[in-house]
Scaffold this motif. Structure first.
Motif, PDB file in Angstrom:
ATOM      1  N   ASP A   1       0.590  -1.335  -0.154  1.00  0.00           N
ATOM      2  CA  ASP A   1       0.139   0.449  -0.188  1.00  0.00           C
ATOM      3  C   ASP A   1       0.967   0.843   0.296  1.00  0.00           C
ATOM      4  O   ASP A   1       0.381   2.500  -0.539  1.00  0.00           O
ATOM      5  N   ARG A   2       1.985   1.063   0.729  1.00  0.00           N
ATOM      6  CA  ARG A   2       2.799   2.304   0.552  1.00  0.00           C
ATOM      7  C   ARG A   2       3.413   1.975  -0.908  1.00  0.00           C
ATOM      8  O   ARG A   2       3.343   3.437  -1.622  1.00  0.00           O
ATOM      9  N   LEU A   3       3.887   1.374  -1.393  1.00  0.00           N
ATOM     10  CA  LEU A   3       4.787   1.854  -2.325  1.00  0.00           C
ATOM     11  C   LEU A   3       3.188   2.479  -3.463  1.00  0.00           C
ATOM     12  O   LEU A   3       3.397   2.773  -4.815  1.00  0.00           O
ATOM     13  N   ALA A   4       1.900   1.782  -3.662  1.00  0.00           N
ATOM     14  CA  ALA A   4       0.451   2.317  -4.250  1.00  0.00           C
ATOM     15  C   ALA A   4       0.688   3.600  -4.320  1.00  0.00           C
ATOM     16  O   ALA A   4       0.555   4.600  -5.166  1.00  0.00           O
ATOM     17  N   LEU A   5       0.810   4.109  -2.784  1.00  0.00           N
ATOM     18  CA  LEU A   5       0.562   5.339  -2.476  1.00  0.00           C
ATOM     19  C   LEU A   5       1.781   6.336  -3.506  1.00  0.00           C
ATOM     20  O   LEU A   5       1.206   7.700  -3.703  1.00  0.00           O
ATOM     21  N   GLY A   6       2.784   6.093  -3.023  1.00  0.00           N
ATOM     22  CA  GLY A   6       3.998   6.348  -3.576  1.00  0.00           C
ATOM     23  C   GLY A   6       4.147   6.778  -4.811  1.00  0.00           C
ATOM     24  O   GLY A   6       4.220   7.613  -5.427  1.00  0.00           O
ATOM     25  N   VAL A   7       4.068   5.791  -5.475  1.00  0.00           N
ATOM     26  CA  VAL A   7       4.127   5.723  -7.462  1.00  0.00           C
ATOM     27  C   VAL A   7       2.509   6.510  -7.987  1.00  0.00           C
ATOM     28  O   VAL A   7       2.889   7.573  -9.224  1.00  0.00           O
ATOM     29  N   ILE A   8       1.830   6.080  -6.733  1.00  0.00           N
ATOM     30  CA  ILE A   8       0.708   6.816  -7.988  1.00  0.00           C
ATOM     31  C   ILE A   8       0.833   8.391  -8.164  1.00  0.00           C
ATOM     32  O   ILE A   8       0.840   9.348  -8.482  1.00  0.00           O
ATOM     33  N   GLU A   9       1.090   9.187  -6.663  1.00  0.00           N
ATOM     34  CA  GLU A   9       0.749  10.397  -5.907  1.00  0.00           C
ATOM     35  C   GLU A   9       3.084  10.852  -6.751  1.00  0.00           C
ATOM     36  O   GLU A   9       2.654  12.594  -7.143  1.00  0.00           O
ATOM     37  N   ASP A  10       3.693  10.461  -6.983  1.00  0.00           N
ATOM     38  CA  ASP A  10       4.816  11.103  -7.612  1.00  0.00           C
ATOM     39  C   ASP A  10       4.168  10.965  -9.095  1.00  0.00           C
ATOM     40  O   ASP A  10       5.429  12.267  -9.963  1.00  0.00           O
ATOM     41  N   GLY A  11       3.256   9.870 -10.241  1.00  0.00           N
ATOM     42  CA  GLY A  11       2.397  10.618 -11.262  1.00  0.00           C
ATOM     43  C   GLY A  11       1.934  11.220 -10.861  1.00  0.00           C
ATOM     44  O   GLY A  11       3.051  12.443 -12.233  1.00  0.00           O
ATOM     45  N   GLU A  12       1.855  11.933  -9.968  1.00  0.00           N
ATOM     46  CA  GLU A  12       0.633  12.928 -10.319  1.00  0.00           C
ATOM     47  C   GLU A  12       1.555  14.142 -10.126  1.00  0.00           C
ATOM     48  O   GLU A  12       1.680  15.094 -10.890  1.00  0.00           O
ATOM     49  N   LYS A  13       2.211  14.378  -9.808  1.00  0.00           N
ATOM     50  CA  LYS A  13       3.598  15.216  -8.791  1.00  0.00           C
ATOM     51  C   LYS A  13       4.221  15.603 -10.443  1.00  0.00           C
ATOM     52  O   LYS A  13       3.967  17.004 -10.769  1.00  0.00           O
ATOM     53  N   ARG A  14       4.645  14.684 -11.190  1.00  0.00           N
ATOM     54  CA  ARG A  14       5.268  14.951 -11.925  1.00  0.00           C
ATOM     55  C   ARG A  14       4.683  15.161 -13.773  1.00  0.00           C
ATOM     56  O   ARG A  14       5.337  15.506 -14.155  1.00  0.00           O
ATOM     57  N   GLY A  15       3.386  14.922 -12.994  1.00  0.00           N
ATOM     58  CA  GLY A  15       2.930  15.204 -14.319  1.00  0.00           C
ATOM     59  C   GLY A  15       2.358  14.449 -15.333  1.00  0.00           C
ATOM     60  O   GLY A  15       1.978  14.133 -16.363  1.00  0.00           O
ATOM     61  N   LEU A  16       3.174  12.934 -15.027  1.00  0.00           N
ATOM     62  CA  LEU A  16       2.868  12.134 -15.729  1.00  0.00           C
ATOM     63  C   LEU A  16       1.261  11.243 -15.694  1.00  0.00           C
ATOM     64  O   LEU A  16       1.502  10.267 -16.942  1.00  0.00           O
ATOM     65  N   LEU A  17       0.944  11.338 -14.755  1.00  0.00           N
ATOM     66  CA  LEU A  17       0.027  10.776 -14.079  1.00  0.00           C
ATOM     67  C   LEU A  17      -1.625  11.737 -14.324  1.00  0.00           C
ATOM     68  O   LEU A  17      -1.637  12.607 -13.382  1.00  0.00           O
ATOM     69  N   ASN A  18      -2.703  11.290 -15.299  1.00  0.00           N
ATOM     70  CA  ASN A  18      -3.822  12.856 -15.525  1.00  0.00           C
ATOM     71  C   ASN A  18      -4.813  12.064 -14.845  1.00  0.00           C
ATOM     72  O   ASN A  18      -5.066  11.216 -15.694  1.00  0.00           O
ATOM     73  N   PRO A  19      -5.133  12.629 -14.689  1.00  0.00           N
ATOM     74  CA  PRO A  19      -7.483  12.854 -14.488  1.00  0.00           C
ATOM     75  C   PRO A  19      -7.768  11.499 -14.999  1.00  0.00           C
ATOM     76  O   PRO A  19      -7.783  12.043 -16.150  1.00  0.00           O
ATOM     77  N   GLY A  20      -8.360  10.148 -14.574  1.00  0.00           N
ATOM     78  CA  GLY A  20      -9.053  10.542 -15.484  1.00  0.00           C
ATOM     79  C   GLY A  20      -7.820   8.898 -16.117  1.00  0.00           C
ATOM     80  O   GLY A  20      -8.989   7.849 -16.911  1.00  0.00           O
ATOM     81  N   GLN A  21      -6.691   9.512 -16.072  1.00  0.00           N
ATOM     82  CA  GLN A  21      -5.870   8.740 -17.023  1.00  0.00           C
ATOM     83  C   GLN A  21      -6.282   6.793 -16.687  1.00  0.00           C
ATOM     84  O   GLN A  21      -6.043   7.207 -15.061  1.00  0.00           O
ATOM     85  N   THR A  22      -5.886   5.631 -17.445  1.00  0.00           N
ATOM     86  CA  THR A  22      -5.584   4.222 -16.514  1.00  0.00           C
ATOM     87  C   THR A  22      -4.004   3.912 -16.215  1.00  0.00           C
ATOM     88  O   THR A  22      -3.673   5.065 -16.818  1.00  0.00           O
TER      89      THR A  22
END
Ligand code: PMP
Length: 373
Positions: A45-66
């Motif tokens: 769960d730690r990793l999951a939250l860490g990588v998703i928040e990092d993707g959001e911060k870096r603009g690699l993960l956008n709202p609604g993206q799979t």
């Protein structure tokens, strides 16, 4: 301290450290950090939250993206929890050999699970996740090489350990390796802040990728991962995939490992059961394996030593695996005798047998084809 959160993600981390009493050798202070207390039941769960928040911060993960990832389960379950809360669709690629309850948990949390043939091992499901990400423009979380995985452990797990052992000795810290996120992140903090703490890393005795001293082979084509020659299927789901992940390689380069230990699957299962039945601590097979490592350390540690081991998840995730072999659903002779020891509320005939397990459950192999996290 208040214990009230804005959403489920606030409950990731801050897992308890619990003293082992009956199973600890005399004169040894043995502790376990119980990662099953994370909201989706594992360290991942730690990793999951860490990588998703990092993707959001870096603009690699956008709202609604799979989001897409290859995982044997715990990462998928953690990602499914995080993606459900944040509203991202999630697709998981998973080898068919891992326990069926993991697939069903991911689907229950809203993820799509795409199975890959067991014969293609962990590297096969990784390649599938990459292919899906490239073809569809999905966000691949890259758990095995993503620095955000190790950084999350540096920021959370490691700080919790420093806090809980502040002003006290910590002679040994014992862990296994899946992605290597735990080892990498916690290891670097301990080396800097608690240089006296020895870092003990456990591997399956029949898949000693680090212990073999053979470096991870280069892949044929870019982005691919080659299978390591020392890999063999082992029962520690979540440990030691069929390659040495980059996050682990980075640690071996930095010489952060003081001792490597080889653990047998049989000892892992026995010690997971012992923890459940003698300490009331319910952990999975890798938890039993890491605890076995801690007991091995205790054999040679000087009296008064303090050992902390990581217990990565809950045993409930292994109902259809060898961990539960011999744990019946029917009453055994002793239970029949207890039932017969008072006169009433008994069966005239034994109750009907439960419905047979489904075809998919029945066809699940006893041991995993590999332990990819
Ligand atoms: N045990 C289990 C059951 C796991 O799922 C994992 C994560 N793959 C680990 C141990 C190892 O954790 P890490 O990926 O941080 O090395």
């Amino acid at each position: 301290m208040k214990n009230k959160f804005d959403d489920i993600l606030g409950t990731v981390g801050n897992t308890p450290v619990v003293k082992i009493n009956r199973l600890a050798p005399e004169g040894i202070n043995l502790y376990a950090k119980l990662e099953a207390f994370n909201p989706a039941g594992s360290v991942k769960d730690r990793l999951a939250l860490g990588v998703i928040e990092d993707g959001e911060k870096r603009g690699l993960l956008n709202p609604g993206q799979t989001v897409v990832e290859a995982t044997s389960g715990n990462t998928g379950i953690g990602l499914a929890m995080v993606c459900a809360q944040k509203g991202y669709p999630l697709v998981i690629a998973m080898a068919e050999s891992f326990s069926v309850e993991r697939r069903r948990l991911m689907r229950f949390l809203g993820a799509k699970v795409v199975l890959t043939p067991a014969a293609l091992k962990g590297t096969g499901m990784l390649a599938k996740a990459r292919e899906l990400a490239e073809t569809h423009g999905w966000f691949l979380t890259r758990q095995f090489e993503n620095e955000a995985n190790a950084e999350m452990h540096e920021r959370t797990t490691a700080q919790e350990i420093l806090r809980d052992f502040k002003g006290e000795a910590l002679d040994y810290w014992v862990t296994g390796i899946g992605t290597g996120g735990t080892l990498n992140g916690v290891g670097r903090v301990l080396k800097a802040e608690r240089p006296e703490t020895r870092i003990i890393v456990c591997e399956p005795d029949n898949a000693q990728l680090l212990g073999s001293g053979i470096p991870q082979p280069e892949a044929g084509s870019e982005g691919d991962v080659a299978s390591h020659p020392s890999f063999q299927p082992h029962p520690m789901q979540g440990w030691t995939p069929d390659f040495i992940p980059k996050l682990v390689d980075d640690v071996t380069d930095r010489e952060h490992i003081d001792t490597l230990l080889a653990i047998s699957g049989a000892d892992a299962i026995e010690n997971s059961r012992n923890l459940a039945q003698q300490e009331g601590i319910f952990t999975g097979i890798t938890g039993g394996a890491t605890f076995t490592g801690a007991l091995k350390v205790a054999e040679t540690a000087s009296p008064g030593s303090t050992i902390l081991c990581m217990l990565p998840d809950t045993g409930e995730r292994y109902l259809t695996t060898p961990l539960f072999d011999g744990i019946g659903a029917e009453m055994d002779d002793e239970e029949w005798a207890i039932a017969a020891s008072t006169p009433n509320y008994q069966f005239d005939n034994p109750p009907p047998a439960p419905a047979p397990v489904s075809a998919t459950e029945a066809s699940t192999p006893a041991a995993s084809e590999d332990g990819t996290a």
